[in-house]
Write an enzyme that holds these catalytic residues in place. Structure first.
Site, PDB file in Angstrom:
ATOM      1  N   THR A 212     -27.162 157.909   1.576  1.00 58.14           N
ATOM      2  CA  THR A 212     -27.898 158.956   0.850  1.00 58.14           C
ATOM      3  C   THR A 212     -27.784 158.741  -0.664  1.00 58.14           C
ATOM      4  O   THR A 212     -26.835 158.103  -1.110  1.00 58.14           O
ATOM      5  CB  THR A 212     -27.283 160.313   1.247  1.00 58.14           C
ATOM      6  OG1 THR A 212     -27.627 160.568   2.592  1.00 58.14           O
ATOM      7  CG2 THR A 212     -27.735 161.459   0.376  1.00 58.14           C
ATOM      8  N   GLY A 264     -22.381 161.898   3.271  1.00 57.68           N
ATOM      9  CA  GLY A 264     -21.431 161.731   4.364  1.00 57.68           C
ATOM     10  C   GLY A 264     -21.984 162.340   5.633  1.00 57.68           C
ATOM     11  O   GLY A 264     -23.197 162.574   5.742  1.00 57.68           O
TER      12      GLY A 264
HETATM   13  N1  ASP Z   1     -25.324 163.557   4.504  1.00 57.79           N
HETATM   14  C1  ASP Z   1     -26.457 162.896   5.101  1.00 57.79           C
HETATM   15  C2  ASP Z   1     -26.823 163.603   6.375  1.00 57.79           C
HETATM   16  O1  ASP Z   1     -25.946 163.960   7.123  1.00 57.79           O
HETATM   17  C3  ASP Z   1     -26.216 161.465   5.385  1.00 57.79           C
HETATM   18  C4  ASP Z   1     -25.691 160.662   4.235  1.00 57.79           C
HETATM   19  O2  ASP Z   1     -25.049 161.183   3.341  1.00 57.79           O
HETATM   20  O3  ASP Z   1     -25.957 159.460   4.191  1.00 57.79           O
HETATM   21  O4  ASP Z   1     -27.987 163.742   6.649  1.00 57.79           O
END
Ligand code: ASP
Length: 346
Positions: A212, A264
């Site tokens: 992300t 995360g």
């Molecule tokens: N936090 C994001 C989600 O759970 C994923 C990520 O941070 O890459 O959609």
């Protein structure tokens, strides 16, 4: 000598003098403006990285942060800086946002994004969008041009179109790398035994890179903006919504405390209300940004079983990277133009 001290104590007590609390002590301004970004956290290990790949990530992080930095340096708003910085990362296939978004279990790309301004606690977000080229811009439009905070799916797309944002065919988000990741995860899932279901899935997520993107900026007017954008998690159920568009979980900004962008395993960040918890700890416990982020990520989130991290900055321009994974793509720039770009844990 002793008598004087006692007398002074009695005087100060009787006149109601007290030691100023931490919140009343003026903290020195570290940076008049500042910017911090992430491109996702996870099992990012040097042994799995080629020098070319590492250089490509560092170059894109540098390009993105320098764009935001230039806006801030020229007296622009943190809102503009965050939107433009995230747009650059959304347009790159390197990150799990916009162009590089991961695939759902149905083989679609569904993106989430949010933005928040700290001077008025205003916020906007979109969730589960499939054809908006830059979800962060849609989140900004929801904040500034609608009465709502969060729009989802087709309604969010229709709104973005009305607002004149670029709409693309969903195939724009196809990248071979992400499609292969989905196939790999699906194959592993097909091979697992029924009894191992949860453990297997958990281990698989733990080992994946989240990717992300997020940005937090403080401008010369003392305004903090935070923004986050994502494709979510590989093989997520279609229509699953993560933490990134949830104000208080994936994104939070308050001029009185700090701005935070998370990355995360989203379900844990929602349950822990991670971004807001950091701000709340600063507000109610009078702790520093560093202490608040350490407590929330290394203690509370970790105890819950969650993995990931945050980038954050406070009203005085102190910046923090905090994560409990092996690495996090990240960068910061202070008002002197000092650039820091890092990937692994140090
Ligand atoms: N936090 C994001 C989600 O759970 C994923 C990520 O941070 O890459 O959609």
């Amino acid at each position: 000598m002793k008598k004087t001290a006692i007398l002074l104590t009695i005087l100060s007590l009787s006149f109601g003098c007290k030691k100023p609390s931490t919140s009343e002590v003026k903290q020195p301004q570290v940076n008049k403006f500042a910017i911090v970004i992430h491109g996702g956290a996870g099992t990012i290990l040097k042994k799995n990285m080629t020098p070319e790949k590492e250089a490509a990530y560092k170059a894109k992080l540098t390009e993105a942060i320098k764009t935001g930095y230039a806006i801030l340096k020229n007296g622009g708003s943190s809102l503009d800086a965050v939107e433009k910085t995230i747009t650059i990362m959304e347009n790159s296939p390197l990150f799990n946002a916009g162009k590089g978004a991961v695939f759902t279990n149905a083989g679609t790309n569904e993106m989430d994004s949010s933005i928040m301004t700290g001077q008025d606690l205003n916020a906007g977000a979109v969730a589960g969008v499939k054809n908006i080229k830059n979800p962060i811009s849609a989140a900004r439009k929801v904040m500034t041009n609608s009465n709502h905070v969060l729009l989802s799916g087709d309604g969010a797309s229709a709104f973005a179109k009305e607002q004149g944002l670029e709409i693309v065919d969903p195939s724009y988000f196809y990248t071979e790398k992400r499609f292969k990741s989905l196939q790999r995860v699906k194959e592993k899932e097909a091979n697992k035994t029924a009894t191992k279901t949860t453990a297997f899935y958990d281990a698989d997520i733990q080992n994946s890179k989240f990717g992300t993107v997020g940005c937090v900026a403080l401008d010369k007017n003392g305004n903090i903006t935070a923004g986050t954008s994502t494709g979510g998690m590989t093989n997520k159920r279609w229509n699953r919504i993560g933490d990134s568009p949830i104000i208080g979980a994936g994104t939070y900004a308050n001029n009185a405390t700090c701005g935070v962008s998370s990355t995360g395993w989203g379900e844990y960040f929602i349950r822990g209300m991670v971004a807001h918890d950091i701000s709340a700890q600063m507000e109610y416990k009078n702790v520093s940004l560093k202490e608040a982020t350490q407590n929330v990520i290394q203690q509370k989130l970790t105890k819950l079983g969650g993995t990931g991290g945050v980038v954050a900055l406070d009203k005085n321009g102190n910046m923090v990277f905090e994560f409990n994974t092996a690495g996090m793509y990240r960068a910061s720039m202070n008002d002197k133009g000092v650039l820091v770009v890092k990937i692994y844990k140090e």
